[in-house]
Write an enzyme that holds these catalytic residues in place. Structure first.
Site, PDB file in Angstrom:
ATOM      1  N   PHE C 242       0.821  -1.222   0.000  1.00 10.31           N
ATOM      2  CA  PHE C 242       0.000   0.000   0.000  1.00 10.31           C
ATOM      3  C   PHE C 242       0.849   1.264   0.000  1.00 10.31           C
ATOM      4  O   PHE C 242       0.416   2.306   0.469  1.00 10.31           O
ATOM      5  CB  PHE C 242      -0.966  -0.002   1.194  1.00 10.31           C
ATOM      6  CG  PHE C 242      -1.666  -1.323   1.399  1.00 10.31           C
ATOM      7  CD1 PHE C 242      -2.518  -1.823   0.427  1.00 10.31           C
ATOM      8  CD2 PHE C 242      -1.436  -2.091   2.533  1.00 10.31           C
ATOM      9  CE1 PHE C 242      -3.136  -3.059   0.592  1.00 10.31           C
ATOM     10  CE2 PHE C 242      -2.044  -3.323   2.701  1.00 10.31           C
ATOM     11  CZ  PHE C 242      -2.901  -3.814   1.735  1.00 10.31           C
ATOM     12  N   THR C 470      -1.842  -7.690  -5.720  1.00  8.13           N
ATOM     13  CA  THR C 470      -2.539  -7.050  -6.823  1.00  8.13           C
ATOM     14  C   THR C 470      -2.957  -8.026  -7.905  1.00  8.13           C
ATOM     15  O   THR C 470      -3.831  -7.713  -8.711  1.00  8.13           O
ATOM     16  CB  THR C 470      -1.596  -5.996  -7.423  1.00  8.13           C
ATOM     17  OG1 THR C 470      -0.260  -6.555  -7.399  1.00  8.13           O
ATOM     18  CG2 THR C 470      -1.582  -4.748  -6.581  1.00  8.13           C
ATOM     19  N   GLY C 511       1.109  -0.380 -11.833  1.00  5.83           N
ATOM     20  CA  GLY C 511       1.750  -1.677 -12.015  1.00  5.83           C
ATOM     21  C   GLY C 511       1.041  -2.612 -12.979  1.00  5.83           C
ATOM     22  O   GLY C 511       1.689  -3.257 -13.806  1.00  5.83           O
ATOM     23  N   ILE C 616     -10.208  -4.112 -18.178  1.00  2.00           N
ATOM     24  CA  ILE C 616      -9.979  -4.834 -16.930  1.00  2.00           C
ATOM     25  C   ILE C 616      -9.319  -6.167 -17.291  1.00  2.00           C
ATOM     26  O   ILE C 616      -9.934  -7.026 -17.932  1.00  2.00           O
ATOM     27  CB  ILE C 616     -11.304  -5.038 -16.171  1.00  2.00           C
ATOM     28  CG1 ILE C 616     -11.938  -3.678 -15.841  1.00  2.00           C
ATOM     29  CG2 ILE C 616     -11.073  -5.853 -14.896  1.00  2.00           C
ATOM     30  CD1 ILE C 616     -11.066  -2.714 -15.037  1.00  2.00           C
ATOM     31  N   PRO C 619     -11.082  -9.525 -14.328  1.00  2.00           N
ATOM     32  CA  PRO C 619     -12.184  -8.964 -13.523  1.00  2.00           C
ATOM     33  C   PRO C 619     -12.228  -9.513 -12.109  1.00  2.00           C
ATOM     34  O   PRO C 619     -12.706  -8.836 -11.197  1.00  2.00           O
ATOM     35  CB  PRO C 619     -13.439  -9.389 -14.301  1.00  2.00           C
ATOM     36  CG  PRO C 619     -12.973  -9.681 -15.683  1.00  2.00           C
ATOM     37  CD  PRO C 619     -11.563 -10.163 -15.564  1.00  2.00           C
ATOM     38  N   GLN C 625      -9.133  -5.936  -5.906  1.00  2.00           N
ATOM     39  CA  GLN C 625      -8.430  -4.689  -5.634  1.00  2.00           C
ATOM     40  C   GLN C 625      -9.414  -3.609  -5.204  1.00  2.00           C
ATOM     41  O   GLN C 625      -9.144  -2.843  -4.282  1.00  2.00           O
ATOM     42  CB  GLN C 625      -7.699  -4.229  -6.904  1.00  2.00           C
ATOM     43  CG  GLN C 625      -6.418  -4.985  -7.154  1.00  2.00           C
ATOM     44  CD  GLN C 625      -5.345  -4.533  -6.189  1.00  2.00           C
ATOM     45  OE1 GLN C 625      -4.839  -3.424  -6.284  1.00  2.00           O
ATOM     46  NE2 GLN C 625      -5.010  -5.374  -5.238  1.00  2.00           N
ATOM     47  N   GLY C 691      -6.439  -0.229  -8.691  1.00  2.00           N
ATOM     48  CA  GLY C 691      -6.256  -0.584  -7.275  1.00  2.00           C
ATOM     49  C   GLY C 691      -6.337   0.602  -6.338  1.00  2.00           C
ATOM     50  O   GLY C 691      -6.631   0.446  -5.157  1.00  2.00           O
ATOM     51  N   GLU C 692      -6.046   1.782  -6.859  1.00  2.00           N
ATOM     52  CA  GLU C 692      -6.124   2.966  -6.006  1.00  2.00           C
ATOM     53  C   GLU C 692      -7.422   3.729  -6.231  1.00  2.00           C
ATOM     54  O   GLU C 692      -7.932   4.369  -5.312  1.00  2.00           O
ATOM     55  CB  GLU C 692      -4.911   3.865  -6.253  1.00  2.00           C
ATOM     56  CG  GLU C 692      -3.621   3.140  -5.901  1.00  2.00           C
ATOM     57  CD  GLU C 692      -2.405   4.038  -5.840  1.00  2.00           C
ATOM     58  OE1 GLU C 692      -1.470   3.676  -5.129  1.00  2.00           O
ATOM     59  OE2 GLU C 692      -2.368   5.086  -6.513  1.00  2.00           O
TER      60      GLU C 692
END
Lengths: 213, 319, 732
Positions: C242, C470, C511, C616, C619, C625, C691-692
């Site tokens: 993180f 991830t 990433g 994606i 999925p 994430q 992810g963020e």
């Protein structure tokens, strides 16, 4: 760790360094501590025999060794994780004599004769335990570090409910404990997943339990 | 963690005797609090006496119509016992509100009573703490005190007792049974068991050196509606901001004890006479003389509101 | 390979493997305890010694003296290293504070020594015998108090202005001017920072939990003053990061120093109660938001100012970032100010900038909608922009925020939200709904990979990319499988080793897209090499079902490796598409929460995220994430706060009992919808980060739901009962 707090006062007594009693010999193989001149205690070792994943293990350990460190550093069973070492995360969960516990908060020498099941004892990549398979199917993990603890806990939780152990969210204490999503969430709350896979973990457990998440 | 010798005790009396004889000895049962504290150097026993093997893990009826809970009964087993669930649901509820399933599987009845505070300054050996190092001061006063005591605190210490179980036991008028190093036994009413900090916050109960808890007895069931209301930010696996243990009888009389507000489970019997007048009156008597900090003044309101919610819930349960 | 023109049709578009919700390929290892993390290298490093770190007990000052005599005499001790005995150490490029302090102490729990012993128990006991005398100096620990001393940061854009904010705001019919605060946050990943170091001569191998292998390798070399070639980092599994493991931390340095001194491999893990003050955190912010709108709800002026603190030489939390791009409005300003604080180092944590910024902005938008008497969804839609509001000639590469909002509102049943707060009740619970927009910029990073086809028809991908949970292993395998026309089980992926080609690493949600684009580039080369070996035209060759075909001619791919492995290596680099087009990811979060009418306890009942984030790639793992980020957002909304002791200068609640993060019981079933989208401006993968994005806006959506339930607006996170219990109605 403040070195100036080297000397401490505890609830019941002032500690004196490095003494041993005759009763210590009650534990077989206990090597007595000897007091060094400057008050530094020497390590004490003791033998402990236990069964891990069906295999007999006999170890000669520093009495300070936790069950967790015995598994990880002495038996090289590193599937059981050290997340906090203080009973605050659940990553170290193993099943001892049928009950899940935090292996970080118990000494290995306290488990003479115990039967320990770790994640490695539940299944292998080639022969997955149904709970392990369900975690994969439902993506019930991300980084994987809390995962062994989650899985051991989940397996034990279903047994706990079967054994009629109630929980904080059990509505009627006099009725038999039941499996439902709220129960599973409460009972799994001792296993933190910072990646936040909770919703998926619940799906995985519910599938194994045969209920809707 | 300093090295220690280790023995498995065979009888309660032998354990107590060994504890008195060996300097720096401590009993270890569940270990969930003691080992936690040993790892960070707050506790430094030179010798551990493992009392898990003592034959103290049963729950038996007493002649008085109550129950004797062995000191080694695990929190899980105590909470799950059919008699407890039926006759003392308050105790089940309190136990189940505490810690996690894993910890309850290890933690014992005796050990739970002896839990030490979760004050973060107590846990950090760099910080002043009269409980950990008498005379060193109290870093919590003037510091982060959201979790701390609002009643019964002192200039030396504002820590709270973290147990849920003990709060229920206080409401249930439990009695602690012990054995002393000379083999003699005694019974200590739970009301007298835990102490307030005064200027000796390192003393948390009335046990003498080497004295071992062997059981807790519950008097004959009192019936009524029994509720344990634990308030916390996180839905589970968290210590209480405040907790309310309440028993309400059909006639409206009742008992109430609080957790998370003092150095010990907090009960003021006189406050219970105010039940007919409602939550505000009860809370006012319970918290008479409260001296919250700026960081925990909300607990005064929270206690009153939680009592009110519990009274309402009891009323609903009765109806 | 250079990516400087928009992507056209390529083999990835077949979506036979990519885009499919396949199970993670590392799942069988992670679920059986056979994935070995940094500290679990008994096979590779038998008989290592153990190091235990000693941390500073003061926040700021100097070490007057260190007495090691008792510790050195303690049983099992092999070596003790302090700044005095470590030899010359430099500071890594990515570190603000030194990893080994002394004589200067920069923050609480800064490492001052490492004690190496035969066993963990001995090292820990001996560490407690190290006696350090300090001279304390006064420090600044209180952001609110330091706010007025805050200055423009040295790096980055401190101020932006478009139009005339002051005039526009003054002339607006409806105005909001509010202050918000977010506290310091801890990454609290489940695996503590941990490393094992082994020296062979002057060459160092570090098994370490690190998100960015090449950055780490470089900083280890700089810190130790040794050539980068002499450092190898290995990080096959990382127990969460993180952002907390973007950089080399004290565990790695002290393992290396300890191993050098003890002449033995040494393992060091940071004890949990030590991690929070020893490592980095997301810095607290104070934010002022001003929004002015016309009566019909058009934003005329929007201003966002943010204050945060860090150690000298550190950086600000860029909380105003999204406000430059998220909503339309002719008159705009942002300002970022940085105060010096002597707390532990502030640094990146999941969605740095936006995560904190949206916590404030999306409450402000909710407040503004209410002032206007508008539905918060409609207010956001009305103020959507398809171009960079600061540079109207610069379009977004893709921007489907409106669709996210509409889709979410419909699926969530937003129409059932009570327009007037504090009007819905369910027994003892006050019930409310809240929502927020999600926004996070898409970043691309150069990333390389090596791919090898062997005679068995297996393809091995090697890249120093990391999988921090991830799903990198899986999406990289999917990419290679798609490119080479092979089933997923014929792909082996090896990650996290600095002997592999340098990748983008894991950070800033770059990433997934960047590392797979690197694998794409390497696979393009491998396809060329294979086609040539088979005497086929590389440009015409079709790789499918284990065969390479041109026209009627079809050859098994294994044939190319009959005489030996075919290997190719390449990386993906980026041109200026990111400059010409604003690349961002969008979403909408919807939350239903209930508040105990008596105690003020808050519980989240329902959560939905709708995301538009390019293609994606998987999925299943992408959804994970997002739900994980939503969970962290609930933590930020309701419980997470590193409490600063403003007298003593440290985070008081420095363990997982004190710093509460959500547990199972806090999180309901979570729904995630991905809009079907491809972004040809981002990479040949047409993917973006996700992810963020998932955490951005969540906390505000929760806070808005609590407001909708209670009618009490809390602008200081976390939203805890003590902040509003006095305002709840009497208990019935």
């Amino acid at each position: 760790m403040d070195p100036s707090n080297d000397w401490k006062f505890t609830r019941r007594e002032v500690l004196k360094m490095g003494a041993v009693s005759a009763t210590a010999l009650a534990v077989p193989g206990l090597v007595a501590a000897t007091a060094a001149k400057d008050g530094i205690r020497s390590p004490v070792t003791a033998k402990v025999a236990l069964e891990v994943n069906g295999r007999a293990q006999e170890l000669d350990l520093d009495t300070r060794t936790t069950l967790l460190d015995a598994l990880r550093e002495h038996m090289h069973l590193t599937g059981t994780k050290k997340g906090c070492d203080h009973g605050q995360c659940g990553a170290c969960t193993v099943i001892v004599d049928g009950r899940r516990i935090n292996s970080c908060l118990t000494l290995a020498v306290m488990h003479e004769g115990a039967k320990v099941t770790t994640i490695e004892g539940l299944g292998t990549p080639a022969r997955l335990h149904p709970m392990q398979a369900a975690f994969i199917k439902h993506d019930g993990y991300q980084c994987g570090y809390c995962t062994p603890g989650q899985i051991c806990s989940a397996v034990a939780v279903l047994d706990e409910i079967r054994d009629d152990i109630p929980s904080h969210v059990t509505g009627d204490l006099t009725a038999k404990a039941r499996i439902n999503p709220i129960e599973l969430r409460e009972r799994m709350s001792g296993n933190i997943c910072r990646c936040g896979a909770y919703s998926n973990i619940q799906e995985a457990i519910a599938e194994v339990a045969g209920v809707k998440a | 963690m300093k090295p220690f010798t280790y023995e498995r005790a065979t009888t309660p009396a032998a354990a107590a005797s060994a504890a008195a004889r060996v300097p720096g000895a401590k009993f270890i049962a569940g270990g969930t609090n003691l080992l936690d504290l040993m790892k960070i150097g707050v506790e430094e026993p030179a010798h551990l006496i493992d009392v898990n093997g003592l034959d103290l893990d049963t729950i038996e009826p007493t002649d008085e119509g109550g129950l004797r809970l062995g000191a080694m009964v695990r929190n899980t087993d105590l909470a799950a016992d059919a008699r407890i669930r039926r006759d003392y649901p308050l105790l089940s509820r309190a136990l189940l509100a505490g810690a996690s399933g894993q910890l309850r599987n290890k933690a014992t009845t005796g050990g739970n009573l002896l839990q030490r505070t979760r004050c973060p300054y107590f846990y950090d050996t760099n910080q002043a703490c009269n409980k950990r190092l008498p005379g060193s001061g109290c870093a919590a006063i003037g510091g982060f005190s959201r979790q701390h005591a609002i009643v019964g605190a002192s200039k030396s210490c504002i820590a709270v007792h973290p147990s849920d179980m003990a709060v229920a036991m206080r409401a249930l008028d439990a009695t602690v049974e012990t054995v002393r190093p000379d083999g003699s036994t005694r019974r200590i009413p739970i009301a007298d068991f835990h102490t307030l900090p005064g200027n000796t916050p390192h003393i948390e109960n009335v046990l003498a050196p080497g004295e071992l808890i062997t059981a807790v007895t519950l008097p004959r069931p009192v019936g009524g509606t029994q509720l344990y209301h634990k308030v916390r930010d996180r839905a589970s696996y968290a210590f209480a901001l405040v907790s309310v243990a309440m028993i309400v009888q059909p006639d409206g009389s009742g008992r109430v004890a609080l957790g998370g507000v003092a150095h010990k489970p907090w009960r003021v019997e006189a406050a219970e006479t105010e039940f007919p007048k409602g939550a505000k009156a009860v809370a006012t008597r319970l918290l008479a003389g409260a001296q919250p900090t700026e960081g925990n003044a909300f607990k005064v309101t929270l206690v009153e509101r939680t009592i009110a919610a519990s009274l309402a819930e009891a009323k609903e349960a009765k109806a | 390979m250079k990516f400087d023109t928009p992507a056209t049709t390529n083999p990835i578009d077949r979506l036979k493997v990519v885009g499919q919700p396949v199970d993670r390929i590392d799942g069988p290892f992670k679920t059986t305890g056979t994935a070995h993390y940094a500290y679990e290298q008994h096979e590779a490093v038998p008989h290592h010694a153990y190091g235990y770190v000693v941390g500073s007990s003061i926040a700021k000052g100097r070490i007057v003296s260190i007495d090691l005599t008792r510790a050195q005499r303690a049983p099992g001790v092999l070596a003790i290293v302090t700044a005095k005995t470590a030899g010359k150490l430099d500071k890594g490029k990515f570190n603000t504070a030194r990893l080994l302090g002394g004589p200067e102490i920069e923050h609480y729990h800064q490492a001052v020594a490492v004690v190496v012993a035969e066993t963990f128990e001995q090292a820990r006991a001996a560490a407690q015998l190290v006696r350090v005398d300090y001279a304390r100096s006064p420090g600044k620990f209180d952001l609110a108090a330091a706010k007025d001393s805050a200055r423009k940061p040295d790096r980055g854009k401190s101020d932006t202005a478009v139009g005339d904010f002051a005039a526009g705001f003054a002339a607006s019919a409806v105005k909001l001017d509010a202050m918000y605060t977010t506290p310091d946050h801890s990454h609290a990943m489940m695996e503590p920072h941990a490393s094992i170091a082994a020296w062979e001569g002057d060459k160092l191998t570090l098994w370490t939990a690190n998100q960015m292998i090449d950055w780490g390798r470089g900083d280890v070399a700089i810190t130790l003053g040794i050539p980068k070639e002499n450092v190898r980092l290995i990080s096959p599994y990382i127990g969460g990061g993180f952002g907390g493991k973007l950089f080399v931390r004290s565990d790695a340095l002290l393992a290396a120093l300890g191993a050098r001194a003890a002449k033995r491999p040494v393992a060091v893990a940071l004890p949990r109660p030590f991690m929070i003050n020893n490592t980095t955190h997301r810095p607290a912010t104070i934010q002022r938001i001003r929004i002015g709108a016309s009566k019909d709800g058009k934003i005329q002026a929007i201003g966002h100012e943010s204050w945060s603190g860090d150690l000298p030489g550190g950086d600000p939390e860029t909380a105003v970032q999204q406000t430059r791009l998220l909503y339309a409005g002719a008159n705009r300003m942002t300002a970022t100010r940085l105060a010096v604080l002597d707390l532990p180092e502030g640094n990146a944590m999941r969605a740095p900038g936006e995560a904190s910024g949206l916590m404030a902005l999306e409450i402000a938008i909710d407040e503004m909608a209410e002032k206007l008497g508008m539905d918060p969804v409609e207010f956001r839609i009305l103020n959507d922009t398809q171009v960079d509001p600061e540079k109207p000639d610069r379009p977004f590469s893709q921007r489907r925020l409106v669709e996210c909002l509409r889709t979410g509102a419909k699926r969530f049943g937003w129409e059932h939200r009570a327009t007037r707060p504090a009007t819905r009740r369910d027994g003892r619970w006050l019930v409310g709904m809240g929502m927020a927009a999600a926004f996070r910029n898409n970043l691309v990073m150069k990333s390389g990979a090596r791919v090898r086809l062997d005679r068995n028809g297996r393809v091995t991908v090697e890249t120093d990319m990391t999988d921090i949970g991830t799903g990198s292993y899986t999406i990289i395998a999917q990419t290679a499988a798609e490119m080479m026309g092979l089933p997923l089980d014929r792909i082996d992926v090896r990650l996290g080793d600095s002997t592999f080609p340098v990748s983008s690493g894991s950070g800033g949600q770059w990433g997934g897209n960047s590392s797979t684009a690197g694998v794409y580039a390497a696979c393009v080369k491998l396809r060329e090499a294979i086609a040539q070996k088979l005497g086929l035209d590389p440009n015409a060759a079709n790789f499918e079902d284990g065969k390479v075909a041109v026209g009627q001619r079809s050859v098994p791919i294994t044939q190319a490796a009959a005489a030996g492995d075919v290997v190719a290596e390449d990386s993906m680099e980026y041109g200026d598409l990111g400059k010409r087009y604003q690349q961002s990811t969008f979403g909408a979060h919807f939350v239903e929460a209930r508040v105990d009418a008596a105690t003020g306890e808050i519980r989240v009942d329902r959560m939905l995220a709708v995301c538009a984030a390019g293609r994606i790639l998987n999925p299943k793992s992408a959804r994970s994430q997002v739900i994980g980020a939503m969970t962290m957002g609930v933590g930020a909304a309701l419980m997470e706060e590193l409490v600063v002791d403003r007298r003593l200068g440290f985070f008081v609640n420095h363990d997982l009992a004190g710093y509460e993060v959500p547990v199972h019981a806090d999180i309901p079933h979570q729904d995630v919808v991905f809009l079907d989208e491809t972004d040809p401006m981002s990479s040949p993968m047409k993917a973006k980060g996700v992810g963020e994005l998932g955490i951005c806006g969540v906390a505000a959506a929760v806070a808005n739901a609590v407001y909708n339930a209670t009618g009490v607006r809390v602008r200081d996170y976390p939203v805890t009962l003590d902040k509003f219990i006095d305002t709840l109605p009497p208990v019935a």
